[in-house]
Scaffold this motif. Structure first.
Motif, PDB file in Angstrom:
ATOM      1  N   ASN A  68      39.764  50.636  41.912  1.00 12.95           N
ATOM      2  CA  ASN A  68      41.165  50.702  41.530  1.00 12.95           C
ATOM      3  C   ASN A  68      41.996  50.437  42.784  1.00 12.95           C
ATOM      4  O   ASN A  68      41.435  50.204  43.865  1.00 12.95           O
ATOM      5  CB  ASN A  68      41.506  52.051  40.878  1.00 12.95           C
ATOM      6  CG  ASN A  68      41.243  53.233  41.805  1.00 12.95           C
ATOM      7  OD1 ASN A  68      41.255  53.107  43.036  1.00 12.95           O
ATOM      8  ND2 ASN A  68      41.007  54.398  41.228  1.00 12.95           N
ATOM      9  N   LEU A  69      43.310  50.470  42.654  1.00 11.50           N
ATOM     10  CA  LEU A  69      44.158  50.098  43.785  1.00 11.50           C
ATOM     11  C   LEU A  69      43.939  51.030  44.977  1.00 11.50           C
ATOM     12  O   LEU A  69      43.820  50.570  46.122  1.00 11.50           O
ATOM     13  CB  LEU A  69      45.634  50.117  43.376  1.00 11.50           C
ATOM     14  CG  LEU A  69      46.643  49.806  44.497  1.00 11.50           C
ATOM     15  CD1 LEU A  69      46.380  48.428  45.103  1.00 11.50           C
ATOM     16  CD2 LEU A  69      48.078  49.892  43.954  1.00 11.50           C
ATOM     17  N   GLU A  70      43.867  52.335  44.741  1.00 17.45           N
ATOM     18  CA  GLU A  70      43.687  53.285  45.837  1.00 17.45           C
ATOM     19  C   GLU A  70      42.372  53.022  46.568  1.00 17.45           C
ATOM     20  O   GLU A  70      42.322  53.026  47.812  1.00 17.45           O
ATOM     21  CB  GLU A  70      43.714  54.714  45.306  1.00 17.45           C
ATOM     22  CG  GLU A  70      43.561  55.767  46.397  1.00 17.45           C
ATOM     23  CD  GLU A  70      43.522  57.183  45.843  1.00 17.45           C
ATOM     24  OE1 GLU A  70      43.666  58.125  46.649  1.00 17.45           O
ATOM     25  OE2 GLU A  70      43.343  57.350  44.617  1.00 17.45           O
ATOM     26  N   SER A  97      43.233  41.860  39.648  1.00 16.39           N
ATOM     27  CA  SER A  97      42.816  43.014  38.845  1.00 16.39           C
ATOM     28  C   SER A  97      42.975  42.746  37.353  1.00 16.39           C
ATOM     29  O   SER A  97      43.801  41.932  36.914  1.00 16.39           O
ATOM     30  CB  SER A  97      43.637  44.241  39.226  1.00 16.39           C
ATOM     31  OG  SER A  97      45.010  44.059  38.906  1.00 16.39           O
ATOM     32  N   GLN A  98      42.170  43.459  36.588  1.00 21.85           N
ATOM     33  CA  GLN A  98      42.255  43.485  35.137  1.00 21.85           C
ATOM     34  C   GLN A  98      42.085  44.918  34.677  1.00 21.85           C
ATOM     35  O   GLN A  98      41.129  45.592  35.073  1.00 21.85           O
ATOM     36  CB  GLN A  98      41.183  42.591  34.499  1.00 21.85           C
ATOM     37  CG  GLN A  98      41.371  41.111  34.757  1.00 21.85           C
ATOM     38  CD  GLN A  98      40.338  40.264  34.028  1.00 21.85           C
ATOM     39  OE1 GLN A  98      39.353  40.770  33.499  1.00 21.85           O
ATOM     40  NE2 GLN A  98      40.574  38.961  33.977  1.00 21.85           N
ATOM     41  N   ASN A  99      43.057  45.377  33.880  1.00 20.54           N
ATOM     42  CA  ASN A  99      43.027  46.757  33.387  1.00 20.54           C
ATOM     43  C   ASN A  99      42.931  47.769  34.525  1.00 20.54           C
ATOM     44  O   ASN A  99      42.231  48.779  34.431  1.00 20.54           O
ATOM     45  CB  ASN A  99      41.865  46.948  32.417  1.00 20.54           C
ATOM     46  CG  ASN A  99      41.964  46.034  31.204  1.00 20.54           C
ATOM     47  OD1 ASN A  99      43.037  45.853  30.635  1.00 20.54           O
ATOM     48  ND2 ASN A  99      40.842  45.452  30.803  1.00 20.54           N
ATOM     49  N   GLY A 100      43.626  47.473  35.620  1.00 19.79           N
ATOM     50  CA  GLY A 100      43.706  48.418  36.735  1.00 19.79           C
ATOM     51  C   GLY A 100      42.496  48.457  37.637  1.00 19.79           C
ATOM     52  O   GLY A 100      42.397  49.334  38.503  1.00 19.79           O
ATOM     53  N   MET A 101      41.573  47.507  37.491  1.00 22.18           N
ATOM     54  CA  MET A 101      40.376  47.476  38.321  1.00 22.18           C
ATOM     55  C   MET A 101      40.140  46.056  38.828  1.00 22.18           C
ATOM     56  O   MET A 101      40.505  45.081  38.172  1.00 22.18           O
ATOM     57  CB  MET A 101      39.145  47.925  37.530  1.00 22.18           C
ATOM     58  CG  MET A 101      39.222  49.337  36.978  1.00 22.18           C
ATOM     59  SD  MET A 101      39.185  50.612  38.276  1.00 22.18           S
ATOM     60  CE  MET A 101      37.484  50.449  38.846  1.00 22.18           C
ATOM     61  N   VAL A 102      39.516  45.966  39.987  1.00 18.29           N
ATOM     62  CA  VAL A 102      39.166  44.663  40.529  1.00 18.29           C
ATOM     63  C   VAL A 102      37.684  44.671  40.924  1.00 18.29           C
ATOM     64  O   VAL A 102      37.206  45.631  41.541  1.00 18.29           O
ATOM     65  CB  VAL A 102      40.049  44.304  41.749  1.00 18.29           C
ATOM     66  CG1 VAL A 102      39.756  45.198  42.939  1.00 18.29           C
ATOM     67  CG2 VAL A 102      39.887  42.856  42.140  1.00 18.29           C
ATOM     68  N   LEU A 143      38.335  36.395  46.162  1.00 18.52           N
ATOM     69  CA  LEU A 143      38.937  37.658  46.594  1.00 18.52           C
ATOM     70  C   LEU A 143      38.605  37.945  48.051  1.00 18.52           C
ATOM     71  O   LEU A 143      39.474  38.373  48.832  1.00 18.52           O
ATOM     72  CB  LEU A 143      38.447  38.809  45.713  1.00 18.52           C
ATOM     73  CG  LEU A 143      38.892  40.213  46.143  1.00 18.52           C
ATOM     74  CD1 LEU A 143      40.380  40.402  45.884  1.00 18.52           C
ATOM     75  CD2 LEU A 143      38.085  41.289  45.422  1.00 18.52           C
ATOM     76  N   ILE A 144      37.357  37.725  48.434  1.00 19.36           N
ATOM     77  CA  ILE A 144      36.932  38.007  49.805  1.00 19.36           C
ATOM     78  C   ILE A 144      37.585  37.038  50.785  1.00 19.36           C
ATOM     79  O   ILE A 144      38.030  37.428  51.870  1.00 19.36           O
ATOM     80  CB  ILE A 144      35.400  37.935  49.907  1.00 19.36           C
ATOM     81  CG1 ILE A 144      34.746  38.931  48.929  1.00 19.36           C
ATOM     82  CG2 ILE A 144      34.956  38.194  51.333  1.00 19.36           C
ATOM     83  CD1 ILE A 144      35.210  40.359  49.074  1.00 19.36           C
ATOM     84  N   GLN A 145      37.669  35.784  50.423  1.00 17.26           N
ATOM     85  CA  GLN A 145      38.304  34.800  51.296  1.00 17.26           C
ATOM     86  C   GLN A 145      39.776  35.115  51.507  1.00 17.26           C
ATOM     87  O   GLN A 145      40.307  34.998  52.628  1.00 17.26           O
ATOM     88  CB  GLN A 145      38.129  33.401  50.719  1.00 17.26           C
ATOM     89  CG  GLN A 145      36.685  32.917  50.714  1.00 17.26           C
ATOM     90  CD  GLN A 145      36.507  31.547  50.092  1.00 17.26           C
ATOM     91  OE1 GLN A 145      37.389  31.052  49.383  1.00 17.26           O
ATOM     92  NE2 GLN A 145      35.372  30.921  50.338  1.00 17.26           N
TER      93      GLN A 145
END
Length: 251
Positions: A196-198, A233-238, A146-148
């Motif tokens: 979450n996305l925000e 993400s899974q279930n709206g969270m990462v 994710l960071i890369q």
């Protein structure tokens, strides 16, 4: 644009979306530096007061030194009623604090903006003889996918991007030059974050290099980050791989 103005207009989003620091780190700062209610901590480059707030919550008197007016006012609005908090309009190189008035200096997410030579001299002026300086970063775990991928996006859409935290929190030579006789203690603390996305987008927009809404690259940047979030993400969270790094020593 000077370093002191890079976060102008970003104070609110910075305060909302930047993470705090591990409680274990705060407890270690207190115990390892023998701090008590009579101790004075200078939090240099204190920004919106994220670390400052945690320090005063533990009963420490904190002089929060911040040159950026927007950032300083956010800290003042949330902490001004706390008698342990003092807001100081100063820079790392000219804090305006009194000689030998400080038991500990903390710098969170800010050392890469300082002139290290002049700041080192200022630390020597305001610290008591036994006082240490602690340089702190919330750092992305660099080998996490994710960071890369987020780094690739920042390189594509953020012309001022030079690496997360300017790439400084992994350059040991700078610390050897800054700390007395090149000696310092390095500690890491696990501090995973979940967004979450925000929150995920807000964290990225809080960076100094992130485009503002008026910029032509703003919407493409948001679009790329949204796709990245949806991918991981899974279930709206990462999960956002993060660790807190501390470098401490005498100067």
């Amino acid at each position: 644009m000077s370093n002191t103005e890079k976060f102008s207009g970003k104070a609110e989003i910075y305060a909302r979306f930047r993470p705090d620091y591990p409680e274990a780190m705060i407890r270690d700062l207190i115990s390892e530096n023998n701090l008590d209610q009579a101790s004075v901590v200078a939090d240099i480059g204190s920004g919106t007061g994220i670390l400052t707030a945690q320090l005063v919550e533990h009963g420490l008197t904190v002089k929060a030194v911040e040159p950026n007016t927007d950032m300083r006012h956010v800290a003042e609005s949330s902490l001004r009623m706390n008698p342990l908090f003092t807001s100081v309009a100063g820079t790392a190189e000219q804090t305006t604090l009194q000689n030998q008035s400080t038991d500990l200096i903390t710098v969170a997410q800010a050392f890469h903006w300082f002139d290290p030579v002049t700041f080192k001299k200022e630390c020597g002026r305001i610290l008591k003889s036994w006082g240490q300086v602690v340089l702190i970063w919330n750092s992305r775990v660099p080998d996490a996918p994710l960071i890369q991928e987020s780094e690739t996006i920042c390189k594509q859409f953020c012309p001022d991007f030079n690496g997360f935290s300017g790439g400084l929190d992994s350059i040991s030579s700078r610390f050897k030059t800054f700390f007395q006789d090149g000696k310092y203690q390095f500690k890491t603390y696990d501090h995973p974050l979940y967004y979450n996305l925000e929150d995920f987008i807000g964290r990225h927009l809080s960076a100094s290099y992130a485009p503002k809404k008026s910029a032509s690259n703003y919407q493409p940047y948001i679009g790329a980050l949204t796709e990245l979030f949806q991918k991981h993400s899974q279930n709206g969270m990462v999960p956002f791989p993060n660790e807190t790094r501390c470098y401490s020593g005498h100067v």
